[in-house]
Write a protein that holds these residues in place. Structure first.
Motif, PDB file in Angstrom:
ATOM      1  N   LYS A 209     -25.896  14.980  22.605  1.00  0.00           N
ATOM      2  CA  LYS A 209     -25.223  16.225  22.986  1.00  0.00           C
ATOM      3  C   LYS A 209     -23.722  15.992  23.062  1.00  0.00           C
ATOM      4  CE  LYS A 209     -28.085  15.764  26.202  1.00  0.00           C
ATOM      5  NZ  LYS A 209     -29.092  15.476  27.080  1.00  0.00           N
ATOM      6  N   GLU A 210     -22.992  17.001  22.662  1.00  0.00           N
ATOM      7  CA  GLU A 210     -21.537  16.957  22.773  1.00  0.00           C
ATOM      8  C   GLU A 210     -21.038  18.344  23.163  1.00  0.00           C
ATOM      9  OE1 GLU A 210     -19.590  15.667  19.189  1.00  0.00           O
ATOM     10  OE2 GLU A 210     -20.617  13.738  19.184  1.00  0.00           O
ATOM     11  N   ASP A 211     -19.942  18.354  23.870  1.00  0.00           N
ATOM     12  CA  ASP A 211     -19.286  19.621  24.168  1.00  0.00           C
ATOM     13  C   ASP A 211     -18.410  20.012  22.989  1.00  0.00           C
ATOM     14  OD1 ASP A 211     -20.335  19.834  26.754  1.00  0.00           O
ATOM     15  OD2 ASP A 211     -18.736  18.581  27.575  1.00  0.00           O
TER      16      ASP A 211
ATOM     17  N   PHE B 152     -20.231  29.813  26.725  1.00  0.00           N
ATOM     18  CA  PHE B 152     -20.759  28.505  27.097  1.00  0.00           C
ATOM     19  C   PHE B 152     -21.299  27.875  25.821  1.00  0.00           C
ATOM     20  CE2 PHE B 152     -21.112  31.533  30.496  1.00  0.00           C
ATOM     21  CZ  PHE B 152     -20.552  30.871  31.564  1.00  0.00           C
ATOM     22  N   SER B 153     -20.907  26.642  25.530  1.00  0.00           N
ATOM     23  CA  SER B 153     -21.257  26.068  24.224  1.00  0.00           C
ATOM     24  C   SER B 153     -21.629  24.595  24.330  1.00  0.00           C
ATOM     25  CB  SER B 153     -20.100  26.254  23.247  1.00  0.00           C
ATOM     26  OG  SER B 153     -18.909  25.709  23.783  1.00  0.00           O
ATOM     27  N   LYS B 154     -22.440  24.163  23.363  1.00  0.00           N
ATOM     28  CA  LYS B 154     -22.879  22.767  23.300  1.00  0.00           C
ATOM     29  C   LYS B 154     -23.355  22.480  21.879  1.00  0.00           C
ATOM     30  CE  LYS B 154     -23.592  20.485  26.711  1.00  0.00           C
ATOM     31  NZ  LYS B 154     -22.729  19.561  27.449  1.00  0.00           N
TER      32      LYS B 154
ATOM     33  N   TYR C  95     -25.287  23.921  16.727  1.00  0.00           N
ATOM     34  CA  TYR C  95     -24.184  24.375  17.564  1.00  0.00           C
ATOM     35  C   TYR C  95     -24.692  25.615  18.300  1.00  0.00           C
ATOM     36  CZ  TYR C  95     -21.466  21.262  14.622  1.00  0.00           C
ATOM     37  OH  TYR C  95     -20.995  20.156  13.969  1.00  0.00           O
TER      38      TYR C  95
ATOM     39  N   ARG D 245     -15.603  23.520  22.006  1.00  0.00           N
ATOM     40  CA  ARG D 245     -14.991  24.706  22.591  1.00  0.00           C
ATOM     41  C   ARG D 245     -15.097  25.897  21.639  1.00  0.00           C
ATOM     42  NH1 ARG D 245     -10.704  25.377  26.737  1.00  0.00           N
ATOM     43  NH2 ARG D 245      -9.893  27.465  26.386  1.00  0.00           N
TER      44      ARG D 245
END
Length: 154
Positions: free
Chosen positions: A82-84, A95-97, A108, A86
């Motif tokens: 998992k990564e953040d 809200f995203s990941k 995504y 923007r």
């Protein structure tokens, strides 16, 4: 970008079609979406695919909805990473990941909350097989998210 209006039983929203991409409502149902976007001339099964779908909000804790989805992916895929990333909207909370398994898939995920006056929110996913999104694909994805506009009150 061209503006599109997507509507159905009790809902309507607008979204911009990024230059070089196709907004397709006819094929959207096959992807559990209200509209899908993919590069012009591409096969939705083989290229970056953006799915936009309305979801019914149970509450205003949209970050929890995203966390639940990511947890579900992790249960299915033990090697999930998992990564953040923007994504922004000038009026709505996003809200995203990124959830991915290297060389298999890159998902995504963004949830867009238009606020308490709406009972629906947007789920915006971009799926790519085997590789991360290119800069151009990420720009189109972010542009789609930023352009979403809920129409009418429910």
């Amino acid at each position: 970008m061209s503006s599109l209006i997507v509507y159905g039983d009790g809902f309507s929203f607008s979204v911009h079609e990024p230059e070089g991409w196709v907004g397709d409502i006819d094929k959207a149902a096959a992807y559990h979406a209200n509209i899908i976007f993919y590069p012009e001339g591409g096969d939705p099964e083989k290229v970056a695919l953006v799915q936009v779908a309305l979801f019914h909000k149970q509450d205003e804790k949209t970050a929890d909805d995203l966390a639940y989805d990511v947890k579900s992916y992790a249960q299915q895929y033990p090697d999930l990473q998992k990564e953040d990333f923007r994504a922004d909207h000038k009026d709505y909370r996003v809200f995203s990941k990124l959830a991915f398994v290297k060389k298999e898939f890159y998902q995504y995920i963004a949830y867009v909350n238009a606020g308490e006056k709406f009972s629906e929110g947007f789920s915006v996913g971009m799926n790519i097989a085997k590789r991360p999104a290119s800069d151009e694909e990420m720009k189109a994805y972010r542009d789609i998210i930023a352009s979403l506009w809920m129409m009418g009150l429910k």
